[in-house]
Design an enzyme around this catalytic site. Structure first.
Site, PDB file in Angstrom:
ATOM      1  N   CYS A  12       0.858  -1.191   0.000  1.00 39.76           N
ATOM      2  CA  CYS A  12       0.000   0.000   0.000  1.00 39.76           C
ATOM      3  C   CYS A  12       0.895   1.242   0.000  1.00 39.76           C
ATOM      4  O   CYS A  12       2.129   1.156   0.106  1.00 39.76           O
ATOM      5  CB  CYS A  12      -0.910   0.004   1.228  1.00 39.76           C
ATOM      6  SG  CYS A  12      -0.021   0.211   2.800  1.00 39.76           S
ATOM      7  N   HIS A  42       4.728  -5.669   9.057  1.00 42.06           N
ATOM      8  CA  HIS A  42       4.466  -7.042   9.459  1.00 42.06           C
ATOM      9  C   HIS A  42       4.691  -7.994   8.278  1.00 42.06           C
ATOM     10  O   HIS A  42       3.753  -8.550   7.710  1.00 42.06           O
ATOM     11  CB  HIS A  42       3.043  -7.185   9.997  1.00 42.06           C
ATOM     12  CG  HIS A  42       2.909  -6.741  11.413  1.00 42.06           C
ATOM     13  ND1 HIS A  42       1.727  -6.267  11.948  1.00 42.06           N
ATOM     14  CD2 HIS A  42       3.824  -6.699  12.421  1.00 42.06           C
ATOM     15  CE1 HIS A  42       1.923  -5.956  13.222  1.00 42.06           C
ATOM     16  NE2 HIS A  42       3.173  -6.199  13.518  1.00 42.06           N
ATOM     17  N   HIS A 124      -2.357  -4.691  18.898  1.00 41.16           N
ATOM     18  CA  HIS A 124      -1.674  -4.291  17.666  1.00 41.16           C
ATOM     19  C   HIS A 124      -0.830  -3.046  17.920  1.00 41.16           C
ATOM     20  O   HIS A 124      -1.251  -2.132  18.627  1.00 41.16           O
ATOM     21  CB  HIS A 124      -2.711  -4.004  16.567  1.00 41.16           C
ATOM     22  CG  HIS A 124      -2.125  -3.919  15.200  1.00 41.16           C
ATOM     23  ND1 HIS A 124      -1.531  -2.773  14.725  1.00 41.16           N
ATOM     24  CD2 HIS A 124      -2.019  -4.848  14.202  1.00 41.16           C
ATOM     25  CE1 HIS A 124      -1.106  -2.980  13.492  1.00 41.16           C
ATOM     26  NE2 HIS A 124      -1.387  -4.236  13.153  1.00 41.16           N
ATOM     27  N   GLU A 126      -0.216  -0.489  16.139  1.00 40.88           N
ATOM     28  CA  GLU A 126      -0.866   0.774  15.738  1.00 40.88           C
ATOM     29  C   GLU A 126      -1.758   1.295  16.857  1.00 40.88           C
ATOM     30  O   GLU A 126      -1.761   2.498  17.155  1.00 40.88           O
ATOM     31  CB  GLU A 126      -1.696   0.570  14.470  1.00 40.88           C
ATOM     32  CG  GLU A 126      -2.443   1.840  14.038  1.00 40.88           C
ATOM     33  CD  GLU A 126      -3.461   1.609  12.945  1.00 40.88           C
ATOM     34  OE1 GLU A 126      -4.515   2.270  12.984  1.00 40.88           O
ATOM     35  OE2 GLU A 126      -3.216   0.763  12.058  1.00 40.88           O
ATOM     36  N   THR A 163      -6.727   1.539  11.284  1.00 38.99           N
ATOM     37  CA  THR A 163      -6.753   1.869   9.855  1.00 38.99           C
ATOM     38  C   THR A 163      -7.059   0.671   8.961  1.00 38.99           C
ATOM     39  O   THR A 163      -7.459   0.847   7.813  1.00 38.99           O
ATOM     40  CB  THR A 163      -5.412   2.483   9.415  1.00 38.99           C
ATOM     41  OG1 THR A 163      -4.345   1.580   9.732  1.00 38.99           O
ATOM     42  CG2 THR A 163      -5.172   3.818  10.111  1.00 38.99           C
ATOM     43  N   SER A 264       1.287  -5.264   3.326  1.00 39.20           N
ATOM     44  CA  SER A 264       2.722  -5.284   3.603  1.00 39.20           C
ATOM     45  C   SER A 264       3.436  -6.436   2.889  1.00 39.20           C
ATOM     46  O   SER A 264       4.554  -6.800   3.256  1.00 39.20           O
ATOM     47  CB  SER A 264       2.961  -5.391   5.117  1.00 39.20           C
ATOM     48  OG  SER A 264       2.270  -6.489   5.669  1.00 39.20           O
TER      49      SER A 264
END
Length: 288
Positions: A12, A42, A124, A126, A163, A264
């Site tokens: 991405c 990841h 996580h 994030e 996200t 990823s």
């Protein structure tokens, strides 16, 4: 055997940006060491490639005294950023811009006196980084079922999503929260646009194939979500990290195979999966 690769596969935008920053830092490091504060993304293959190029992963700043510090795509707690600045490390901030947006919203809600609710996986990185930008009560829930059990009567709540969350799941959570007697609710769409497009592409490809291969790290939240979508649709699906994990027996009596990757997963890993499927298809008659 027909092989269909989803349009939205490979890195991405945020991962491409982080990878370029990592590669640039390694190419221009000179005599300085470059460290990554946590795995940059990841994906084990990418982390290994970067390690071979000289990027070592550290969990804290205690073990190093100098050099450049690369901030992972998922971001880090701002306390760690301040610590690194105080120690005079050179910071390369590869935090995804969409994650940074969540950080800014969390800071704003904290300043305005709201309770922060995050829809996502509490473990996580994030989510952990975003929580660090909020000074106050934070509630992390996974889904609509969790939302049902939350008691927030008379409270002012700000809601954001990890996200990589599903847009549909996030909408269901918001609908459930709207049933509560809240004083005020602020809802922010913090789902990455690539996530929305990729999940939509996943549904389209899964809907017209006999079997789905989801390619990406086992610890990648967005990859796991793609796998869940395929399973929810009732499509035979396998989550693999690379071509070496593919079993030819999966494709007996299967004539249409779809492939999609997490955000990823590098293109060369996806290409390896496509190549392996073509080899299996070529030898199919001999195998069975």
């Amino acid at each position: 055997m027909k092989i269909e690769l989803a349009k939205h596969s490979g890195f991405c935008f945020g991962v491409k940006r982080a990878m370029k920053m990592a590669d640039d830092a390694l190419q221009n490091k000179g005599n300085e060491k470059v460290w990554a504060l946590g795995p940059i993304i990841h994906n084990s293959q990418v982390v290994k490639r970067l390690k071979d190029a000289g990027l070592d992963v550290i969990d804290s700043l205690d073990s190093i005294k100098s050099g450049k510090v690369l901030i992972r795509c998922h971001g880090v707690n701002p306390k760690l950023l301040n610590e690194s600045m105080n120690k005079k490390f050179k910071i390369i901030d590869a935090t995804c811009p969409f994650v940074k947006n969540s950080h800014r919203i969390a800071e704003s809600l904290s300043h305005d006196g709201y309770i922060l609710m995050i829809v996502g996986d509490k473990d996580h990185p994030e989510i952990k980084s975003t929580m660090g930008f909020f000074d106050g009560d934070v509630i992390v829930i996974r889904d609509e079922k969790d939302a049902m059990g939350i008691k927030l009567n008379g409270k002012r709540v700000g809601v954001i999503a990890q996200t990589t969350q599903s847009k549909e799941d996030y909408s269901n959570v918001i609908c459930e929260l709207m049933k509560k007697d809240l004083l005020e609710i602020r809802v922010y769409n913090t789902i990455c646009p690539d996530t929305v497009r990729r999940q939509g592409s996943c549904r389209e490809v899964a809907g017209r194939n006999d079997l789905m291969l989801i390619v990406g790290g086992k610890n990648s939240a967005n990859t796991r979500r793609l796998f869940e979508i395929c399973k929810e649709m009732g499509v035979l699906s396998y989550h693999v990290e690379d071509a070496s994990q593919i079993d030819p027996a999966w494709f007996k009596s299967k004539y249409k195979v779809g492939i999609i990757s997490g955000a990823s997963t590098p293109d060369w890993v996806v290409a390896g999966v496509v190549k392996r499927l073509k080899e299996i298809d070529k030898n199919k008659k001999g195998l069975y």
